[in-house]
Design a protein around this motif. Structure first.
Motif, PDB file in Angstrom:
ATOM      1  N   UNK A  33       6.234  15.747  18.401  1.00 20.04           N
ATOM      2  CA  UNK A  33       5.382  15.783  17.197  1.00 20.04           C
ATOM      3  C   UNK A  33       4.782  14.422  16.904  1.00 20.04           C
ATOM      4  N   UNK A  34       5.498  13.349  17.207  1.00 18.87           N
ATOM      5  CA  UNK A  34       5.001  11.994  16.946  1.00 18.87           C
ATOM      6  C   UNK A  34       4.147  11.463  18.084  1.00 18.87           C
ATOM      7  N   UNK A  66       0.838  -1.204   0.000  1.00 19.74           N
ATOM      8  CA  UNK A  66       0.000   0.000   0.000  1.00 19.74           C
ATOM      9  C   UNK A  66       0.864   1.242   0.000  1.00 19.74           C
ATOM     10  N   UNK A  67       0.385   2.335  -0.586  1.00 16.70           N
ATOM     11  CA  UNK A  67       1.186   3.566  -0.640  1.00 16.70           C
ATOM     12  C   UNK A  67       1.418   4.141   0.747  1.00 16.70           C
ATOM     13  N   UNK A  68       2.522   4.862   0.886  1.00 20.16           N
ATOM     14  CA  UNK A  68       2.886   5.452   2.175  1.00 20.16           C
ATOM     15  C   UNK A  68       2.397   6.883   2.330  1.00 20.16           C
ATOM     16  N   UNK A  69       2.037   7.528   1.221  1.00 17.69           N
ATOM     17  CA  UNK A  69       1.667   8.945   1.289  1.00 17.69           C
ATOM     18  C   UNK A  69       0.160   9.176   1.260  1.00 17.69           C
ATOM     19  N   UNK A  70      -0.630   8.117   1.216  1.00 13.46           N
ATOM     20  CA  UNK A  70      -2.080   8.258   1.210  1.00 13.46           C
ATOM     21  C   UNK A  70      -2.705   6.961   1.693  1.00 13.46           C
ATOM     22  N   UNK A  71      -3.970   7.046   2.102  1.00 10.15           N
ATOM     23  CA  UNK A  71      -4.722   5.882   2.543  1.00 10.15           C
ATOM     24  C   UNK A  71      -5.879   5.675   1.587  1.00 10.15           C
ATOM     25  N   UNK A  72      -5.972   4.469   1.052  1.00 14.73           N
ATOM     26  CA  UNK A  72      -7.040   4.135   0.113  1.00 14.73           C
ATOM     27  C   UNK A  72      -8.089   3.324   0.856  1.00 14.73           C
ATOM     28  N   UNK A 101      -4.906  11.445   7.620  1.00 17.30           N
ATOM     29  CA  UNK A 101      -5.329  10.246   8.338  1.00 17.30           C
ATOM     30  C   UNK A 101      -4.415  10.077   9.538  1.00 17.30           C
ATOM     31  N   UNK A 102      -4.888   9.331  10.537  1.00 21.31           N
ATOM     32  CA  UNK A 102      -4.070   9.133  11.739  1.00 21.31           C
ATOM     33  C   UNK A 102      -2.821   8.302  11.459  1.00 21.31           C
TER      34      UNK A 102
END
Length: 731
Positions: free
Chosen positions: A554-555, A443-449, A459-460
């Motif tokens: 921040x994390x 799955x992509x790391x820069x977005x959630x599908x 997204x969280x």
């Protein structure tokens, strides 16, 4: 072919070498021998008969040398003539290189003795000749005839190296204060001698310090391919490219020294060893010192019910080769083996080109090599240079098919141009075939599908801009590329490639050399350069701490409480789950009903629940006994290895649950199950040919549990480290 070497080490053993200077804990002689032993053991490790060395002791109580009839050569003893040095010689030299009770002996005369030894051994043959003198320069030195000595050193091509105990060295940054006049005068004489003959003069401290820097072995390049590089078909078209080239390895993996098996030589073998010993007591077994190599004998057996034990020995010639296809052996006779051979002819053919920006570095699969034009072939040099410059100007790589030798498997390599002021070549690296590639989709790391196909940018599970900036700042603060300092104090790379060494390889060499000289001594600590880069520098960690704090904020990093361990049974109240759900009610129709038997179809969850809810020791034992029976049944009824993964998982869960009980009597429950499993597996009670399962037990490290005290030591009567290791490895 390796070059021939002849080195003579001159060691000063005078009474003054027994002192301890500058707050050192060792005597000057022991300090000097640290360098001598390193050089000698390095020579022994090569195992080459052409790497020869001799040992001369200076300022000794006795005199023994080829020129001992003259007074100037007194108190000089030749301990070892020039020849191959073996381990017995090293141990004998340890007993001979001791501090003497005299201060008489001339260092220059010892150099003359060493020159005489080299001349008698090497004659006019081609040798790399060297004399190494280690002294504190506190004895008398005769300066007569130094010009003749310098002329002879130059004439014979002998390299002179003088290392002095606490000698002044401006480049190294050492100067001995309060030096007496005799030592200062001798030091100047030896320095002048080295300068006149082009030798090396230095202080012993620097030489000992540099012992920690691993010496990279230089090997003579052997061509892996000599032939023609072609583009097109020269035999058919005159316009095709054909260049005579040579290919050499650019990088090579250095393997660590392997161990060999030896046993104590028996009486009959000892007699043979004594008869083969030379006149000087050297054993004819290569210096193994009462040991003999273990020889392996292999026998082949086939199943034969009529033979004793059900198996019969057969000769190797009666067997045929079979290739594994699944779990079946496919036989191919020797007469049909030519069908499996892919016939090829040597060649290096360019089959295509690729843009440099389109090539992915992860496709490199092998060590690198370099290609140059055939030596002394100007036409080939000009043609290959033109091809290299064409690739460089077009920013491209070439793809070629390589067959190094006849009937060798073809390889596909990538050719990259390299242009330097005085050197041009093609670097090549082997590329994978299609069968070597494994493509996986993640799955992509820069977005959630989402399930519906909608893409979410916020997204969280996705990092925020604040987190990205904090991570970027932290990475920048840990930059090692400019953290180091060069000789001029300017920023430089902290970990240059030429100063990084393989710790395992060089640490093993260090320990072997030390144990060779001191068989009963403890191994020395590893050299600082081997551990320098195993952890980040403390200054850099302190410098990057603010950036790390911002990153953690921040994390939203929170500390995870340690997992609670201890006996589960006997507690008044079970731990309350965070979800406030009654897990027992979800896993069972009636939480008050305790099932008497574990269901084989749901054994692992029920076993974990039974142990977790256990109120006494008997309940745990009963659950483990039932789980053992289920595991043994799975093994008996497994078709081949079909259920082995399930068996290993069940064993792992049982072991983890017992470990959580963390008591010696609880550990014994698991140990009894494992011992019974091993016994029945190898006895064939769980089915024939089930020994492979024990290999999987070893791979997953499901060994015996070892009960330990607060200091980490095994409890009395519990399983020890050696017993646990042997139990897993032995059949």
């Amino acid at each position: 072919m390796a070059s021939k070497e002849a080195t003579v080490y001159i060691v000063d053993c005078g009474a003054t070498m027994g002192g301890k200077s500058h707050d050192r804990s060792r005597t000057n002689l022991d300090w000097a021998l640290e360098y001598i032993w390193d050089r000698i053991t390095a020579t022994v490790a090569t195992g080459r008969k052409t790497a020869m060395a001799g040992i001369v002791a200076l300022r000794t109580n006795t005199t023994k040398n080829p020129l001992d009839t003259e007074d100037d050569y007194s108190n000089i003893t030749v301990l070892r003539e020039i020849g191959q040095v073996l381990m017995p010689h090293v141990r004998l030299l340890r007993e001979q290189l001791l501090v003497s009770s005299t201060e008489a002996g001339d260092a220059v005369s010892a150099i003359v003795v060493a020159m005489q030894m080299i001349e008698q051994t090497c004659k006019k043959l081609k040798y790399e000749r060297k004399i190494v003198l280690v002294t504190d320069a506190r004895g008398s030195i005769q300066t007569d005839g130094l010009e003749e000595i310098v002329r002879k050193l130059d004439e014979d091509g002998i390299e002179l190296v003088v290392l002095g105990v606490d000698f002044d060295d401006a480049e190294y940054g050492f100067k001995e204060e309060g030096k007496d006049g005799l030592k200062a005068e001798n030091e100047a004489v030896l320095k002048q001698l080295c300068g006149d003959c082009g030798g090396t003069f230095g202080t012993l401290g620097q030489a000992v310090e540099e012992l920690g820097i691993p010496r990279v072995k230089k090997t003579k390049a052997v061509p892996s391919y000599k032939g023609v590089l072609t583009l097109g078909s020269p035999e058919m078209f005159e316009t095709a490219l054909s260049v005579d080239v040579e290919r050499y390895p650019k990088t090579m993996l250095q393997a660590a020294p392997s161990a060999s098996k030896f046993i104590v030589r028996g009486d009959s073998q000892a007699v043979v060893g004594e008869s083969e010993a030379g006149a000087d007591g050297e054993a004819g077994d290569g210096g193994w010192g009462g040991l003999t190599a273990v020889k392996n004998a292999m026998t082949y057996q086939i199943v034969d019910k009529e033979a004793a034990g059900g198996k019969r020995d057969v000769d190797r010639d009666e067997l045929s080769k079979g290739y594994e296809y699944g779990r079946t052996a496919v036989h191919i006779s020797e007469s049909d083996r030519n069908v499996t051979l892919f016939e090829t002819t040597p060649g290096f053919d360019i089959i295509g080109f690729v843009d440099r920006t389109l090539y992915e570095r992860y496709l490199d699969t092998h060590r690198g090599s370099l290609m140059i034009a055939q030596r002394s072939n100007d036409k080939a040099s000009m043609a290959l240079s033109s091809f290299i410059h064409a690739l460089y100007e077009l920013d491209s790589y070439a793809v070629a098919r390589l067959v190094a030798k006849e009937n060798k498997d073809p390889r596909i390599v990538l050719l990259a141009p390299n242009i330097e002021p005085d050197f041009e070549c093609l670097y090549d690296i082997e590329l994978p075939f299609a069968e070597d590639m494994r493509s996986y989709r993640f799955p992509p790391l820069d977005r959630v599908v989402t399930v519906s196909g909608k893409e979410l940018k916020v997204h969280r599970n996705l990092p925020s801009d604040e987190l990205k900036d904090a991570m970027s700042d932290y990475v920048d603060s840990m930059d090692l590329s400019t953290f180091g300092k060069d000789d001029e104090g300017q920023s430089a790379e902290y970990m240059p490639m030429e100063e990084t060494y393989a710790p395992m390889l060089h640490r093993l060499h260090q320990v072997i050399k030390h144990r060779a000289v001191f068989p009963s001594g403890d191994p020395p600590p590893p050299y600082e350069i081997l551990t320098r880069y195993s952890h980040p520098p403390s200054e850099l960690i302190e410098q990057s701490q603010p950036a790390l704090d911002r990153l953690m904020e921040a994390a939203n990093v929170k500390k995870v409480p340690p997992k609670a361990r201890g006996k589960r049974y006997g507690r008044k109240e079970a731990p309350k789950p965070l979800s406030d759900l009654d897990v027992g009610a979800l896993l069972a129709h009636d939480p008050k009903h305790k099932r008497a038997r574990l269901d084989p179809r749901n054994a692992i969850p029920e076993f974990k629940q039974r142990v977790n809810d256990a109120s006494d020791m008997d309940t745990v034992k009963d659950a483990c006994k039932q789980m053992k029976g289920i595991i043994f049944d799975m093994i008996r009824h497994s078709t081949g290895s079909a259920k082995y993964d399930a068996v290993v998982e069940a064993l792992r869960v049982m072991r983890e649950e017992v470990v959580d009980l963390s008591a010696a009597e609880d550990y014994e429950i698991w140990n009894e199950v494992l011992r019974e499993l091993k016994t029945e597996l190898f006895a064939g009670k769980l089915g024939e040919g089930r020994e492979e399962l024990w290999y999987r037990v070893r791979v997953n490290r499901l060994g015996l549990l070892q009960a330990r005290n607060e200091k980490g030591k095994p409890l009395e009567g519990a399983v020890g480290d050696e017993e646990a290791r042997k139990f897993l490895l032995a059949r």
